[in-house]
Design a protein around this motif. Structure first.
Motif, mmCIF file in Angstrom:
data_model
loop_
_atom_site.group_PDB
_atom_site.id
_atom_site.type_symbol
_atom_site.label_atom_id
_atom_site.label_comp_id
_atom_site.label_asym_id
_atom_site.label_seq_id
_atom_site.Cartn_x
_atom_site.Cartn_y
_atom_site.Cartn_z
ATOM 1 N N ARG A 1 68.281 87.247 16.541
ATOM 2 C CA ARG A 1 69.242 88.135 17.311
ATOM 3 C C ARG A 1 69.451 88.152 18.392
ATOM 4 O O ARG A 1 70.485 88.008 18.865
ATOM 5 N N LEU A 2 68.342 88.338 18.934
ATOM 6 C CA LEU A 2 67.807 87.753 19.813
ATOM 7 C C LEU A 2 68.951 86.026 20.829
ATOM 8 O O LEU A 2 70.165 86.323 21.809
ATOM 9 N N PHE A 3 68.273 85.026 20.239
ATOM 10 C CA PHE A 3 69.552 83.989 20.485
ATOM 11 C C PHE A 3 70.552 84.302 20.076
ATOM 12 O O PHE A 3 71.469 82.869 20.992
ATOM 13 N N GLU A 4 71.101 84.843 19.080
ATOM 14 C CA GLU A 4 72.314 85.052 19.003
ATOM 15 C C GLU A 4 73.218 85.378 19.656
ATOM 16 O O GLU A 4 74.624 84.630 19.439
ATOM 17 N N ARG A 5 73.303 86.465 20.383
ATOM 18 C CA ARG A 5 73.777 87.293 21.360
ATOM 19 C C ARG A 5 73.550 86.961 22.423
ATOM 20 O O ARG A 5 74.869 86.032 22.933
ATOM 21 N N LEU A 6 72.505 85.158 23.313
ATOM 22 C CA LEU A 6 72.767 84.356 24.004
ATOM 23 C C LEU A 6 73.772 83.591 23.978
ATOM 24 O O LEU A 6 74.398 82.889 24.385
ATOM 25 N N PHE A 7 73.752 83.121 22.948
ATOM 26 C CA PHE A 7 74.858 81.709 22.195
ATOM 27 C C PHE A 7 75.698 82.233 21.589
ATOM 28 O O PHE A 7 77.306 81.003 22.166
ATOM 29 N N THR A 8 76.381 83.377 21.097
ATOM 30 C CA THR A 8 77.569 83.490 21.654
ATOM 31 C C THR A 8 78.456 84.100 22.075
ATOM 32 O O THR A 8 79.770 83.654 22.763
ATOM 33 N N ASP A 9 77.643 85.492 22.434
ATOM 34 C CA ASP A 9 78.414 86.498 23.164
ATOM 35 C C ASP A 9 78.413 86.036 24.839
ATOM 36 O O ASP A 9 78.755 86.624 25.584
ATOM 37 N N PHE A 10 77.177 85.742 24.748
ATOM 38 C CA PHE A 10 76.818 85.194 26.957
ATOM 39 C C PHE A 10 76.991 83.497 27.018
ATOM 40 O O PHE A 10 76.236 82.579 27.625
ATOM 41 N N ARG A 11 78.094 82.823 26.338
ATOM 42 C CA ARG A 11 77.948 81.772 26.340
ATOM 43 C C ARG A 11 78.383 80.298 28.164
ATOM 44 O O ARG A 11 77.713 80.250 28.359
ATOM 45 N N ASP A 12 79.374 81.719 28.001
ATOM 46 C CA ASP A 12 80.074 81.679 29.570
ATOM 47 C C ASP A 12 78.968 81.761 30.512
ATOM 48 O O ASP A 12 79.216 81.776 31.937
ATOM 49 N N CYS A 13 77.633 82.624 30.426
ATOM 50 C CA CYS A 13 77.777 82.748 31.024
ATOM 51 C C CYS A 13 76.403 81.767 31.499
ATOM 52 O O CYS A 13 75.235 81.578 32.505
ATOM 53 N N LEU A 14 76.034 81.062 30.897
ATOM 54 C CA LEU A 14 74.508 80.423 30.717
ATOM 55 C C LEU A 14 75.166 78.869 31.994
ATOM 56 O O LEU A 14 75.778 78.408 31.602
ATOM 57 N N SER A 15 74.119 78.552 32.735
ATOM 58 C CA SER A 15 74.248 77.364 33.759
ATOM 59 C C SER A 15 73.672 76.421 31.995
ATOM 60 O O SER A 15 73.415 76.153 31.360
ATOM 61 N N GLN A 16 74.441 74.705 33.402
ATOM 62 C CA GLN A 16 73.547 73.873 32.232
ATOM 63 C C GLN A 16 72.127 73.435 32.119
ATOM 64 O O GLN A 16 71.761 73.371 30.891
ATOM 65 N N PHE A 17 71.430 74.505 33.274
ATOM 66 C CA PHE A 17 70.079 73.840 33.222
ATOM 67 C C PHE A 17 69.539 75.379 31.922
ATOM 68 O O PHE A 17 68.418 75.199 30.912
ATOM 69 N N TYR B 1 71.823 76.329 29.274
ATOM 70 C CA TYR B 1 71.306 76.227 27.922
ATOM 71 C C TYR B 1 70.364 75.562 27.875
ATOM 72 O O TYR B 1 70.041 75.621 26.742
ATOM 73 N N PHE B 2 70.377 74.688 27.892
ATOM 74 C CA PHE B 2 69.359 73.423 26.989
ATOM 75 C C PHE B 2 67.829 73.939 27.417
ATOM 76 O O PHE B 2 67.302 74.232 26.691
ATOM 77 N N HIS B 3 67.759 74.739 28.476
ATOM 78 C CA HIS B 3 66.601 75.565 28.719
ATOM 79 C C HIS B 3 65.731 76.685 26.835
ATOM 80 O O HIS B 3 65.018 76.891 26.523
ATOM 81 N N VAL B 4 67.359 77.470 27.399
ATOM 82 C CA VAL B 4 67.116 78.308 26.014
ATOM 83 C C VAL B 4 67.250 77.872 24.546
ATOM 84 O O VAL B 4 66.809 77.906 23.420
ATOM 85 N N LEU B 5 67.976 76.617 24.480
ATOM 86 C CA LEU B 5 68.076 75.906 23.137
ATOM 87 C C LEU B 5 67.081 75.486 22.629
ATOM 88 O O LEU B 5 66.627 75.003 21.503
ATOM 89 N N SER B 6 66.348 74.567 23.799
ATOM 90 C CA SER B 6 64.866 74.104 23.668
ATOM 91 C C SER B 6 63.880 75.491 23.346
ATOM 92 O O SER B 6 62.538 75.105 22.220
ATOM 93 N N GLN B 7 64.100 76.131 23.777
ATOM 94 C CA GLN B 7 62.629 77.563 23.486
ATOM 95 C C GLN B 7 63.460 78.082 21.661
ATOM 96 O O GLN B 7 62.683 78.127 20.792
ATOM 97 N N ALA B 8 65.005 77.662 21.548
ATOM 98 C CA ALA B 8 65.416 77.907 20.068
ATOM 99 C C ALA B 8 64.378 77.735 18.815
ATOM 100 O O ALA B 8 64.275 77.351 17.637
ATOM 101 N N LYS B 9 64.867 76.033 19.061
ATOM 102 C CA LYS B 9 64.408 74.687 18.635
ATOM 103 C C LYS B 9 62.997 74.912 17.934
ATOM 104 O O LYS B 9 62.513 74.172 17.553
ATOM 105 N N HIS B 10 61.933 75.170 19.361
ATOM 106 C CA HIS B 10 60.530 75.542 18.946
ATOM 107 C C HIS B 10 60.760 77.094 17.823
ATOM 108 O O HIS B 10 59.268 76.686 17.633
ATOM 109 N N LYS B 11 61.065 77.472 17.635
ATOM 110 C CA LYS B 11 60.942 78.997 16.722
ATOM 111 C C LYS B 11 61.612 78.691 15.637
ATOM 112 O O LYS B 11 60.831 79.278 14.694
#
Length: 331
Positions: A292-308, A310-320
């Protein structure tokens, strides 16, 4: 000077005669009589100033008599209307009906018995209707009555141990209402199968986490908040599995209800960074909460993520998680 006074007296006498002519016409005199009188007044000459001045005294007296008759008639009409109102409505009854409200005549305990029977979602509107009602909602008596009526066994429940306290009757009512909604929506059968004490504990833990996350203090340790929730359930006699499941349900609900704002975005980013630390069971974070935490970051707050970010949070999600939804991919 004498001639000016005579002229003024003549003008006043003519005005008074015209006034009397109108009055006589209203009283029912014939048009011929009024016309003859008006004709005689119009035929007067300015040279007869002495006669006009002499007759002015009589016309003034007639005007005073006529005015007195009219004023007397109006006073009589007003008196009759007042007597009729007194006969229809006793003195002071009509004023009292407008000045006093029915609820003002009732004592506080009866008004509280009426208010607690209204549906709970309508209580904020009731507090805006009357100052007396608003004072009751700010007090403790109304909430204690509502608590006893809706959950009769809540008043006799023993005080539980743990770091989270009960608080006032208003907070207890809010906690029980939240726990019923939370457990009913997450149970398979749609019914709350837990006891009254456990229900209240779940509600207080929910309010505790919700208030701490809304403050969003940078120095707050979210792993410590999660551990406090688990300790509260364990202190109340819950098993490790049950405490872990209840805490996970509360986290999912609170994270899903956070408003979309900049402060919420920074809060979720801090939680994602802090939850990289491994904790033993039952203090570890469940799979549902992290999803639920990563779902809100990638859907509701995607526009707030910078490129760095975004890829940092995506790597954390792939690890989990083994599988990443396609909706999370793409910057």
């Amino acid at each position: 000077m004498a001639e000016q006074e005579k002229m003024q007296a003549l003008v006043r006498s003519r005005e008074k005669k015209l006034f009397l002519a109108n009055k006589y016409h209203l009283c029912g005199l014939d048009d011929q009589d009024s016309a003859s009188g008006l004709g005689q007044w119009r035929g007067l000459e300015i040279g007869n100033c002495e006669e006009e001045a002499a007759s002015s005294a009589g016309s003034e007296a007639a005007c005073q008599i006529e005015e007195t008759r009219i004023s007397t008639g109006k006073e009589l009409e007003v008196t009759i209307q007042q007597q009729q109102q007194q006969w229809c409505f006793p003195q002071g009854v009509q004023e009292q009906e407008h000045e006093k409200d029915f609820f003002d005549l009732l004592p506080d305990h009866l008004v509280i018995e009426i208010l607690v029977r209204v549906a709970t979602p309508n209580w904020p509107m009731l507090a805006c209707v009357h100052r007396r009602w608003a004072a009751m909602f700010r007090g403790d008596g109304l909430w204690q009555t509502a608590l006893t009526k809706r959950w009769p066994h809540a008043g006799s429940a023993k005080r539980w141990p743990g770091p989270i306290s009960r608080g006032s009757s208003k907070r207890r009512y809010t906690a029980l209402h939240a726990s019923d909604s939370l457990l009913t929506s997450n149970s398979a059968g749609g019914e709350n199968a837990c006891g009254n004490v456990v229900d209240e504990v779940v509600g207080h833990v929910y309010l505790f986490l919700k208030e701490k996350l809304e403050l969003a203090a940078p120095s707050c340790s979210y792993g410590l908040l999660h551990g406090t929730m688990i300790d509260q359930f364990l202190a109340c006699g819950k098993k490790s599995d049950e405490a872990h499941d209840l805490a996970s349900q509360i986290w999912v609900v609170v994270l899903g209800n956070l408003e979309e704002s900049e402060s919420t975005f920074h809060l979720l980013m801090r939680i994602a960074e802090e939850w990289e630390v491994f904790l033993p069971y039952p203090y570890s974070k469940s799979h549902a909460v992290q999803w639920r935490l990563f779902e809100r970051l990638f859907t509701d707050f995607r526009d707030c993520l910078s490129q760095f970010d975004y890829f940092h949070v995506l790597s954390q999600a792939k690890h989990k998680f083994e599988l990443i939804p396609p909706a999370w991919l793409g910057y």
